[in-house]
Each structure stands twice: as structure tokens, then as C-alpha cells.
Design an enzyme around this catalytic site. Structure first.
Site, mmCIF file in Angstrom:
data_model
loop_
_atom_site.group_PDB
_atom_site.id
_atom_site.type_symbol
_atom_site.label_atom_id
_atom_site.label_comp_id
_atom_site.label_asym_id
_atom_site.label_seq_id
_atom_site.Cartn_x
_atom_site.Cartn_y
_atom_site.Cartn_z
ATOM 1 N N CYS A 108 -10.693 2.501 -6.418
ATOM 2 C CA CYS A 108 -11.002 2.937 -5.060
ATOM 3 C C CYS A 108 -11.095 4.447 -5.052
ATOM 4 O O CYS A 108 -10.345 5.131 -5.756
ATOM 5 C CB CYS A 108 -9.907 2.457 -4.107
ATOM 6 S SG CYS A 108 -10.095 3.023 -2.399
ATOM 7 N N ASP A 147 -13.918 1.931 2.973
ATOM 8 C CA ASP A 147 -12.863 1.903 3.985
ATOM 9 C C ASP A 147 -13.400 1.421 5.327
ATOM 10 O O ASP A 147 -12.624 1.100 6.226
ATOM 11 C CB ASP A 147 -12.249 3.294 4.160
ATOM 12 C CG ASP A 147 -11.297 3.661 3.036
ATOM 13 O OD1 ASP A 147 -10.812 2.747 2.347
ATOM 14 O OD2 ASP A 147 -11.030 4.859 2.846
ATOM 15 N N TRP A 201 -5.968 1.201 -7.620
ATOM 16 C CA TRP A 201 -5.964 2.538 -8.235
ATOM 17 C C TRP A 201 -6.870 3.429 -7.391
ATOM 18 O O TRP A 201 -8.088 3.365 -7.474
ATOM 19 C CB TRP A 201 -6.484 2.429 -9.669
ATOM 20 C CG TRP A 201 -6.446 3.669 -10.492
ATOM 21 C CD1 TRP A 201 -7.059 4.854 -10.221
ATOM 22 C CD2 TRP A 201 -5.778 3.837 -11.751
ATOM 23 N NE1 TRP A 201 -6.826 5.761 -11.229
ATOM 24 C CE2 TRP A 201 -6.045 5.155 -12.183
ATOM 25 C CE3 TRP A 201 -5.014 3.013 -12.557
ATOM 26 C CZ2 TRP A 201 -5.554 5.657 -13.393
ATOM 27 C CZ3 TRP A 201 -4.538 3.507 -13.758
ATOM 28 C CH2 TRP A 201 -4.790 4.806 -14.165
ATOM 29 N N ASP A 202 -6.264 4.280 -6.568
ATOM 30 C CA ASP A 202 -7.007 5.044 -5.580
ATOM 31 C C ASP A 202 -7.244 6.479 -6.038
ATOM 32 O O ASP A 202 -6.537 7.008 -6.903
ATOM 33 C CB ASP A 202 -6.250 5.041 -4.249
ATOM 34 C CG ASP A 202 -7.182 5.097 -3.046
ATOM 35 O OD1 ASP A 202 -8.361 5.453 -3.217
ATOM 36 O OD2 ASP A 202 -6.723 4.785 -1.930
ATOM 37 N N ASP A 257 0.834 -1.202 0.000
ATOM 38 C CA ASP A 257 0.000 0.000 0.000
ATOM 39 C C ASP A 257 0.872 1.256 0.000
ATOM 40 O O ASP A 257 2.055 1.223 -0.333
ATOM 41 C CB ASP A 257 -0.962 -0.032 1.199
ATOM 42 C CG ASP A 257 -2.278 0.665 0.907
ATOM 43 O OD1 ASP A 257 -2.314 1.908 0.964
ATOM 44 O OD2 ASP A 257 -3.283 -0.013 0.621
ATOM 45 N N ASP A 258 0.285 2.357 0.368
ATOM 46 C CA ASP A 258 0.902 3.681 0.308
ATOM 47 C C ASP A 258 2.245 3.725 1.046
ATOM 48 O O ASP A 258 2.422 3.067 2.064
ATOM 49 C CB ASP A 258 -0.068 4.681 0.947
ATOM 50 C CG ASP A 258 0.233 6.125 0.603
ATOM 51 O OD1 ASP A 258 1.255 6.384 -0.059
ATOM 52 O OD2 ASP A 258 -0.576 6.990 0.997
ATOM 53 N N ASN A 291 -8.299 9.736 -3.540
ATOM 54 C CA ASN A 291 -8.726 10.120 -2.201
ATOM 55 C C ASN A 291 -9.128 11.579 -2.056
ATOM 56 O O ASN A 291 -9.414 12.028 -0.957
ATOM 57 C CB ASN A 291 -7.613 9.807 -1.200
ATOM 58 C CG ASN A 291 -7.577 8.335 -0.854
ATOM 59 O OD1 ASN A 291 -8.598 7.739 -0.567
ATOM 60 N ND2 ASN A 291 -6.400 7.738 -0.903
#
Length: 397
Positions: free
Chosen positions: A201, A223, A152-153, A41-42, A155
Site C-alpha cells: 500500500c 483509499d 505494508w504501507d 491497523d495503525d 504514506n
């Protein structure tokens, strides 16, 4: 149609604080319990040790990953795990090399300073130079390392929508042309890397729409993974979309083995994954995971391709009940999920109208036998003092 691997995501285990050694340690344990793909993840790029910087600087942080993504992917492959990564390609941090070089690439009303949300701006995808930069960047990453899965986010949503690229008389076109830019990126991605699974996402399910489903196999449903709330979310999502579009993870199981079974019973109603600190989870809890995955694989085809019938609505009943069946009703997956602790006994009769009259079904999990007529008349469930779940996999003899 594609194979959906059982994934584990490291976010809840590490957040930004990880290195190659910690990632590989998580992966080894996850592989031992049956997980097939590790999603990084990030935090793997730029100076991304907080969420305040580096979006747009898609260069591997060699302090964390000295062998790069390619080296990490190779070591995961040696363990027996496939590899996936998180990206937020449409975003740019004010504290990034990309923004310092191209402040005009951020969406903003020309002549005004944009507002920061989540310490980031949105890239102006109406600009072909921006789209080319993203394509070249992603292509470089995915061509270098053996990557099977992309989360593929997105936010931060669009605000103060404007473009330094488009002339004044075309500023109202920006929202529409932005989405055309997103679709162009995803279309390129699909043609260039057709075998990589895309999970879209946007703060969870903010992009749960048919436009994105054209390109991505599944969507991170929300989430919010607490099972009672998640049951309601998943129940509502399947009113409009197939269960196979939902990415559903088991998270925060605590130290109670029954709790991980409960969370698993919620998560199986989409594409199953895990999102927990498997380094510290109780051994009795961890021991349940291989059995959970084995059971899920038995009837995953029903969830992906079967017909869904709803029996109880969780917001109204304090429980959810539904079943999946195949075309000839030879297999039935029945779930009852009590989402609230009960202060009084309540009985529910779950009638499986698709059961075949005169047939005999056996529950692969408990060994119980039912006639089709008994199933059509209904299986009775009574509420318990504490929330619980029941999953029956009924197969015609």
C-alpha cells in the site's frame, strides 16, 4: 497462488482509539458473519495515539494490548480468526525513540533540515544498518506472534532526496538504491516468512507496479472506497493488472441493506474484504454479510484465475459492465453496476460473446435460464432512478 482470506480491518471502526477488549469484540461479531482474518491497523505500537509520532518504534503498546500481539493473536485464534497487522517499516517519525537515537537515518540532503510530510520522514534504505534494523524488528514481531497477513504501507513519498550514508559523489544514486533496499527487505521477508500474505500500500495504490507485485500477493487499490469512484478505479486498474492483485473492501454501508449489497457488488471484483464499524452497523445490513461472502466464495476462482471481458466503460456510460469466464466457458460471472442516479431510462444490451452456442446456462442467484445464443445476443439492462448493481453467476447445465 495462495488462499485469500476474507478480512476485516479495524481502521474505520476505531482509528487510534482501541484496546484489546474492543478489538476482540469486533472480531467476534466479524467471525459470526463469516469473516476469516482480522487486520489490526495503525496504532498498536509505541505511543501511537495520533499520526504525529512513533513510526520506527515497533514495540507493542501494552496499555492498549496488555497481552501483546502474541496474546491477541492467540485470543483471535480461539475465536476462529486469523490475525494480520499494519506496518509502515520504511518510515520514521521525528517524535520517536529511533529518530532521537539516529537522526542521520532519515533521508535528507546532508547539511539541511528535511521537510516533514504527514509528520514523518523516510528511512534511508541505502544504509545497510537501517535495513538490518528493520529486518531485526520485523523478525522479532513475526516470530513472537502468529501473524498471517501484513499490510505494508508507505504514506510519504521521497523528497529532498539525499543520504548521510553515501558520499557526495554518489548522492544521485539514492532513489535507485532506496528501491533496491525495499526489494532486499521484501525478498528477505518472502524467504523468511513465505506463508504470510503481503498487501502492499502507498496511500492506496501508489505502489501499483510490477516490482512490488513480485513480492506481495495483492495491493490496496485505493483509499477511496466510495463505490462509484471505486468502480472507475478498479476498471482502470484491470486494464494493466489482474483483478487478483486488487484488495477491495466494503466500507461505509449506512443503514440501507440494499446499499451494502451495492458496495459488495463493486468489491467482489478483486479480493473481498470489509472495512466498517461492525459494532454499530444496522442489524439488517449485517445480516447480508454472510450471504455476500458465501456467494463470493462460489465464483472467487473466476475473478482470481478467469478471463475478463469489458463491456461498458464507467467514465463514459455512467455504468460499468464486464464478465469473467473460465477456459471452456462453462461458468460466467456477469456484472452490471450503475454508478450514477438516472434521470432518464437508458437501455444497455450486454452481449456475452464467450457463451457457448447451443448450451443452456442457469443463473445460480435467480434461477433464470438462458441459452448460449440468448447470452450472445445480449441481456438487456435498464437504468434505475437510483444506482444499483446486478451480479449473475451463470453455470452451464
Amino acid at each position: 497462488e495462495c488462499e485469500r482470506p476474507i478480512v476485516i480491518n479495524n481502521w474505520e471502526a476505531t482509528y487510534f482509539d482501541f484496546d484489546e477488549e474492543k478489538i476482540l469484540k469486533i472480531a467476534r461479531i466479524a467471525h459470526e458473519v463469516g469473516v476469516e482474518l482480522f487486520v489490526l491497523d495503525d496504532g498498536w505500537f509505541g505511543e501511537r495515539n495520533t499520526d504525529h509520532c512513533s513510526l520506527g518504534d515497533w514495540v507493542v503498546n501494552l496499555k492498549k494490548l496488555p497481552n501483546g500481539l502474541k496474546g491477541l493473536a492467540q485470543k483471535l485464534k480461539e475465536i476462529g480468526m486469523r490475525f494480520g497487522i499494519w506496518m509502515e517499516p520504511e518510515m520514521i517519525s521525528p517524535d520517536s525513540d529511533l529518530y532521537r537515537a539516529h537522526p542521520d537515518w532519515a533521508i535528507r540532503v546532508p547539511g539541511r533540515d528535511p521537510s516533514i510530510t504527514r509528520w514523518q520522514y523516510v528511512l534511508d534504505l541505502t544504509n545497510p544498518q537501517v535495513r538490518r534494523y528493520i529486518i531485526d524488528t520485523i523478525c522479532g514481531i513475526l516470530s513472537d506472534a502468529e501473524i498471517s497477513y501484513i499490510k505494508w504501507d508507505m504514506n510519504r513519498h521521497l523528497s529532498e532526496v539525499g543520504s548521510d550514508f553515501l558520499p557526495p559523489e554518489r548522492q544521485k544514486e539514492v532513489p535507485h538504491r532506496y528501491m533496491l533496499g525495499v526489494y532486499e527487505l521484501l525478498s528477505w521477508f518472502r524467504s523468511r516468512f513465505p506463508d504470510i500474505i503481503i498487501e502492499t500500500c502507498s496511500g492506496g495504490g501508489g505502489r501499483y507496479d510490477l516490482g512490488m507485485m513480485r513480492y506481495g500477493e495483492q495491493i490496496w487499490t485505493s483509499d477511496l472506497t466510495l463505490p462509484a469512484a471505486r468502480t472507475v478505479i478498479q476498471y482502470g486498474s484491470t486494464l494493466a493488472y489482474p483483478a487478483a492483485t486488487m484488495s477491495c473492501h466494503v466500507s461505509h454501508p449506512g443503514d440501507d441493506p440494499d446499499e451494502i449489497d451495492y458496495r459488495w457488488a463493486v468489491a467482489i471484483h478483486g479480493m473481498l474484504g470489509y472495512e466498517m464499524n461492525i459494532l454499530t452497523v444496522d442489524e439488517a445490513v449485517k445480516a447480508r454479510i454472510p450471504h455476500e461472502i458465501e456467494q463470493y466464495r462460489e465464483y472467487e476462482h473466476l475473478i482470481k484465475d478467469g478471463e475478463l471481458y469489458r463491456l461498458k466503460n464507467p467514465p463514459e456510460n455512467g455504468c460499468a459492465a464486464y464478465y469473467y469466464t473460465n477456459g471452456d466457458s462453462s461458468e460466467i460471472l456477469l456484472s452490471f453496476i450503475q454508478t450514477e442516479d438516472s434521470v432518464k431510462n437508458v437501455s444497455y444490451r450486454l452481449k456475452i460473446s464467450r457463451a457457448e452456442r447451443g448450451a443452456v446456462y442457469i443463473d445460480r442467484r435467480s434461477g433464470e435460464r438462458f441459452t448460449g445464443d440468448e447470452l450472445r445476443a445480449g441481456i438487456v439492462y435498464e437504468t434505475a432512478p437510483k444506482h444499483f448493481a446486478s451480479v449473475r453467476y451463470l453455470v452451464k447445465e
